[in-house]
Design an enzyme around this catalytic site. Sequence first.
Site, mmCIF file in Angstrom:
data_model
loop_
_atom_site.group_PDB
_atom_site.id
_atom_site.type_symbol
_atom_site.label_atom_id
_atom_site.label_comp_id
_atom_site.label_asym_id
_atom_site.label_seq_id
_atom_site.Cartn_x
_atom_site.Cartn_y
_atom_site.Cartn_z
ATOM 1 N N GLY A 9 48.048 77.883 11.277
ATOM 2 C CA GLY A 9 46.738 77.393 10.794
ATOM 3 C C GLY A 9 45.683 78.488 10.784
ATOM 4 O O GLY A 9 45.767 79.458 10.047
ATOM 5 N N ILE A 22 45.014 80.718 13.030
ATOM 6 C CA ILE A 22 45.294 81.939 13.793
ATOM 7 C C ILE A 22 45.655 83.072 12.833
ATOM 8 O O ILE A 22 46.583 82.932 12.041
ATOM 9 C CB ILE A 22 46.500 81.741 14.754
ATOM 10 C CG1 ILE A 22 46.285 80.535 15.664
ATOM 11 C CG2 ILE A 22 46.759 82.998 15.554
ATOM 12 C CD1 ILE A 22 47.500 80.205 16.513
ATOM 13 N N GLU A 28 51.892 62.532 12.402
ATOM 14 C CA GLU A 28 52.044 61.850 11.108
ATOM 15 C C GLU A 28 52.738 60.504 11.310
ATOM 16 O O GLU A 28 53.489 60.324 12.273
ATOM 17 C CB GLU A 28 52.949 62.691 10.180
ATOM 18 C CG GLU A 28 52.475 64.108 9.954
ATOM 19 C CD GLU A 28 51.476 64.232 8.835
ATOM 20 O OE1 GLU A 28 51.300 63.239 8.091
ATOM 21 O OE2 GLU A 28 50.847 65.293 8.723
ATOM 22 N N ASP A 71 59.280 71.924 10.934
ATOM 23 C CA ASP A 71 58.036 72.621 10.598
ATOM 24 C C ASP A 71 57.996 73.998 11.300
ATOM 25 O O ASP A 71 57.739 75.023 10.653
ATOM 26 C CB ASP A 71 56.860 71.731 11.047
ATOM 27 C CG ASP A 71 55.515 72.386 10.870
ATOM 28 O OD1 ASP A 71 54.996 72.353 9.744
ATOM 29 O OD2 ASP A 71 54.971 72.925 11.855
ATOM 30 N N LYS A 94 58.089 78.027 9.786
ATOM 31 C CA LYS A 94 57.072 79.015 10.174
ATOM 32 C C LYS A 94 57.720 80.251 10.808
ATOM 33 O O LYS A 94 57.325 81.381 10.507
ATOM 34 C CB LYS A 94 56.067 78.379 11.131
ATOM 35 C CG LYS A 94 55.185 77.327 10.435
ATOM 36 C CD LYS A 94 54.381 76.536 11.454
ATOM 37 C CE LYS A 94 53.480 75.494 10.807
ATOM 38 N NZ LYS A 94 52.945 74.528 11.772
ATOM 39 N N GLY A 149 44.675 71.484 11.302
ATOM 40 C CA GLY A 149 43.328 70.916 11.165
ATOM 41 C C GLY A 149 42.640 71.450 9.929
ATOM 42 O O GLY A 149 42.885 72.578 9.494
HETATM 43 N N1 HSE Z 1 52.175 69.368 11.409
HETATM 44 C C1 HSE Z 1 51.756 70.704 11.675
HETATM 45 C C2 HSE Z 1 51.524 70.847 13.186
HETATM 46 C C3 HSE Z 1 50.531 71.029 10.878
HETATM 47 O O1 HSE Z 1 51.539 69.834 13.899
HETATM 48 O O2 HSE Z 1 51.373 71.954 13.681
HETATM 49 C C4 HSE Z 1 50.268 72.476 10.663
HETATM 50 O O3 HSE Z 1 51.285 73.120 9.948
#
Ligand code: HSE
Length: 406
Positions: free
Chosen positions: A129, A131, A185, A196, A200, A297
Amino acid sequence: MIKVAVLGYGTVGSGVVEVLRVNQEIVNKHAGQEVELKYVLDLRDFPGDPVEEVLVHDFETIVNDPEVKIVVEVMGGLKPSYDFVKRCLESGKNVCTSNKELVAQHGTELLQLAKANSVNFLFEASCGGGIPIIRPLYSALTADKIDEVSGILNGTTNYILSKMASDGSDFESVLAKAQEKGYAERNPEADVEGYDACRKIAILSSLAFEQYVDYKDIYTEGITKITAADIKYAQTIGTSIKLLAVSRQSDKGTYAMVSPVMIDSSNPLFSVNNVFNAVYVHGNMLGSSMYYGRGAGKLPTASAVVGDLIEASKNVNQTVMGEGWNPKKLELMPLDEISGRFFVRISGSITEKLPAVEKVFGTVEPITVPSMEDEFAFITDEMTEAEYKEKANQTDGILSMIRARI
Ligand code: HSE
């Protein structure tokens, strides 16, 4: 003046519009020119929202407008993002995205396409995000040979594990509460199963090791099997359980993995709690460094996207990342060859079970939790995953296993 378009007016898209509005002067100053938002693309209407003035429903309006030099893609997913981004780059437009799925799946091709068209494909917001971690990896840290990039890359799971530890609750009830509060979610699979974080760490590894790492090759395990009992043991021995994404290079090869890991207080990631993310980078000259902040966020993510937009506006016809990483896939070590220590819980009394355990694992130090008398745990010596599996197959009553970096 430079004109930009934003694809998607969801959480991040509206955040980008807000950053451009609230920090207009700062953005213009750093871009060295006025940044004008010419279009926002979304299928929906937003009656009463000032965005109506620039809202369009047809992507063709944007891609065919030669005045638009930078396109921000914040729609997420692959369809139609991939086609839209490709067409923007082919049309000589710079693209900034927060879309980790897009970068993990098509980043190699899109970086090459950007280079071929002398524009930029930038994706600071795709990992961690707000960072700053992508730019350090392709810019500030380029004097180093990076041999590790690891971190807590998912805010949802870090929040759940932190809450499980502070409240003593189990996974399901914390997840339900997190969903109520909007921290998780409705469909939490991508977060809680580690997918996720996997995308990354694939992106960060490709940048750090300068060669394409395919996220599909990364062994990935989520947090759904972590129980309140596991956490009690972790707390008893002064450790915590985190969903870690780890990527390391040594003379044996490169490995990458996403899994829950028990870490102690000497680990710099130990105190990273709640929705925060952190990325640890080790370089041969730099030594250890760490980057910490809000990994998700609206505004933190939008801040990273607009940072890219400023970078692109200063380099409209110059590709700052070159062709990106080497497109030849980096072969990762098979899981079986990866070494580490393992925390193991065994059902039954120590007196009955310990001799059998020690016959297989050698002498171990049993760990007990006062309220849990019909079981015990131990941490193995360092061994490969294959060796652990073989020993586990010879051992009765294993309740759980968590990798340990202690
Ligand atoms: N769903 C992701 C998280 C959102 O919880 O980090 C940011 O990529």
